[in-house]
Design an enzyme around this catalytic site. Structure first.
Site, PDB file in Angstrom:
ATOM      1  CD  GLN A  11      43.940  45.616  34.172  1.00 34.99           C
ATOM      2  OE1 GLN A  11      44.788  44.960  33.582  1.00 34.99           O
ATOM      3  NE2 GLN A  11      43.611  46.823  33.800  1.00 34.99           N
ATOM      4  CD  GLU A  71      50.719  44.080  35.660  1.00 38.02           C
ATOM      5  OE1 GLU A  71      51.656  44.742  35.212  1.00 38.02           O
ATOM      6  OE2 GLU A  71      49.559  44.488  35.706  1.00 38.02           O
ATOM      7  N   GLY A 144      45.446  35.620  32.968  1.00 39.60           N
ATOM      8  CA  GLY A 144      46.316  34.606  33.535  1.00 39.60           C
ATOM      9  C   GLY A 144      46.278  34.591  35.049  1.00 39.60           C
ATOM     10  CB  THR A 145      46.740  37.297  37.569  1.00 44.24           C
ATOM     11  OG1 THR A 145      47.924  37.692  36.894  1.00 44.24           O
ATOM     12  CG2 THR A 145      46.981  37.334  39.052  1.00 44.24           C
ATOM     13  CB  THR A 179      40.652  41.031  26.972  1.00 36.70           C
ATOM     14  OG1 THR A 179      40.424  39.844  27.728  1.00 36.70           O
ATOM     15  CG2 THR A 179      39.547  42.021  27.249  1.00 36.70           C
ATOM     16  CG  ASN A 206      33.983  43.025  30.979  1.00 34.66           C
ATOM     17  OD1 ASN A 206      33.555  43.235  32.109  1.00 34.66           O
ATOM     18  ND2 ASN A 206      35.244  42.779  30.726  1.00 34.66           N
ATOM     19  CG  ASN A 228      34.974  47.825  37.284  1.00 37.49           C
ATOM     20  OD1 ASN A 228      34.591  46.790  36.751  1.00 37.49           O
ATOM     21  ND2 ASN A 228      36.216  48.250  37.194  1.00 37.49           N
ATOM     22  CD  GLU A 254      19.315  33.467  55.451  1.00 41.56           C
ATOM     23  OE1 GLU A 254      18.372  33.813  54.716  1.00 41.56           O
ATOM     24  OE2 GLU A 254      19.538  33.988  56.543  1.00 41.56           O
TER      25      GLU A 254
END
Length: 451
Positions: A11, A71, A144-145, A179, A206, A228, A254
């Protein structure tokens, strides 16, 4: 050409990716459907932006990128979003079941099934390049991903493309904001492979970026989109010299050469200036000297650690917009005289500068003001170790009681992997300590000789 392939995992990786490609399209005048009215050479001319976009015969520009998640929900947002026509459907790879915040699921059980498909897509993109320079890998290590599949992909990329450089943009867990409960496990297990398989990793966190948004942009409750967009400015500044022709161009390789003194010491801090809202920008003079100073402010760092607690080993300043080398040299000279900014004694010069004449673009309706010039700093500082020691401490508290470990073992991991990864990080903390204290012992010895 010096093409770069971007790989967005999980995500965090995908959402940062969305912000980046949105910004790249704006900077190059590419529309949401991939058409580029201003492009004169149809069909893959030798334009600088072709490092990031490939061109079809029909004049459509397709990002050299792969989005992977275990997912579908996050990738479905890309499939239905504003830029759905930009990406080739094969570039958006999603599985059916989640990694459930579990490194072992991302790395062993669920990740195993999807990794060959990802590598196949990456291979297709790589075959389409004339001189592939390297990979930009976007992920977070708390979930996890991003952690599990992220490290699996990095390991496989090392096998398939050994000599190509890999730059990681990695979101690390924040000190206060969490999280998931098992973040420390995932982070330690994932960093274990980041250490070996990335050449440069830029740490983001974050909480640090929340604080920058709150303080500098007056956003009371920043969303991930706000975060973001700020991160994408940093990444855009880093890659600007690959995508535009500039005065002092800086190549991906570089960064590595100039920032990494020892292979393991490759975790970087980043900062960006000026971060300023449109209302304020109108009243401020943002000279090269001023933005350079604010890039070195501890509060500008995009990871929660204080560079005053460590020493700088090297730093890379990427200017863009209305900047001339004379101003840069003056600004750097001023920085060098400051007592608060300390360099290790074995690296006296320590600055690499790049200048790009393309002024920074901003997303319309976004929070950042359109400015004439901006600077992005990537620095290698020993204070980064604070990020690791915080995570290690939390890891130890949980692992002493073997809390939550059964979830990992149940997915086919062995307990030994935990302790192995933890030892690797302990060694990393020690490495940072030694690098910062390189010559102190020698100096104490010399003083005896004087009288």
């Amino acid at each position: 050409m010096r093409e770069c392939i971007s790989i967005h995992i999980g995500q965090a990786g995908i959402q940062v990716g969305n912000a980046c490609w949105e910004l790249y399209c704006l900077e190059h005048g590419i529309q949401a459907d991939g058409q580029m009215p201003g492009d004169k050479t149809i069909g893959g001319g030798d334009d600088a932006f072709n490092t990031f976009f490939s061109e079809t015969g029909a004049g459509k520009h397709v990002p050299r990128a792969v989005f992977v998640d275990l997912e579908p929900t996050v990738i479905d947002e890309v499939r239905t979003g504003t830029y759905r026509q930009l990406f080739h459907p094969e570039q958006l790879i999603s599985g059916k079941e989640d990694a459930a915040n579990n490194f072992a699921r991302g790395h062993y059980t669920i990740g195993k099934e999807i990794v060959d498909l990802c590598l196949d897509r990456i291979r297709k993109l790589a075959d389409n390049c004339t001189g592939l320079q390297g990979f930009l890998v976007f992920n977070a290590v708390g979930g996890g991903t991003g952690s599990g599949l992220g490290s699996l992909l990095l390991e496989r990329l090392s096998v398939d493309y050994g000599k190509k450089s890999k730059l990681g943009f990695t979101v690390y867990p924040s000190p206060q904001v969490s999280t998931s409960v098992v973040e420390p496990y995932n982070s330690v297990l994932s960093t274990h492979s980041l250490l070996e398989h990335t050449d440069v990793a830029i740490l983001l966190d974050n909480e640090a970026i929340y604080d920058i948004c709150r303080r500098s942009l007056d956003i009371e409750r920043p969303t991930y989109t706000n975060l973001n967009r700020l991160v994408s400015q940093v990444i855009s500044s880093l890659t600007a010299s690959l995508r535009f022709d500039g005065a002092l161009n800086v190549d991906v390789n570089e960064f590595q050469t100039n920032l990494v003194p020892y292979p393991r010491i490759h975790f970087m801090l980043s900062s960006y200036a000026p971060v300023i809202s449109a209302e304020k920008a109108y009243h401020e003079q943002l000279s090269v000297a001023e933005i350079t100073n604010s890039a070195f402010e501890p509060s500008s760092m995009m990871a929660k650690c204080d560079p005053r607690h460590g020493k700088y080993m090297a730093c890379c300043l990427m200017y863009r917009g209305d900047v001339v080398p004379k101003d840069v040299n003056a600004a750097v000279a001023t920085i060098k005289t400051k007592r608060t900014i300390q360099f290790v004694d074995w690296c006296p010069t320590g600055f690499k500068c790049g200048i790009n004449y393309q002024p920074p673009s901003v997303v319309p309706g976004g929070d950042l003001a359109k400015v004439q010039r901006a600077v992005c700093m990537i620095s290698n500082s020993t204070s980064v170790v604070e990020v690791f020691s915080r995570i290690d401490h939390k890891f130890d508290l949980m692992y002493a009681k073997r809390a939550f470990v059964h979830w990992y073992v149940g997915e086919g991991m062995e307990e030994g992997e935990f302790s192995e990864a933890r030892e690797d990080l302990a060694a990393l903390e020690k490495d940072y300590e030694e690098v910062g204290a390189e010559f102190d012992e020698g100096e104490d010895g010399d003083e005896g000789d004087e009288y």
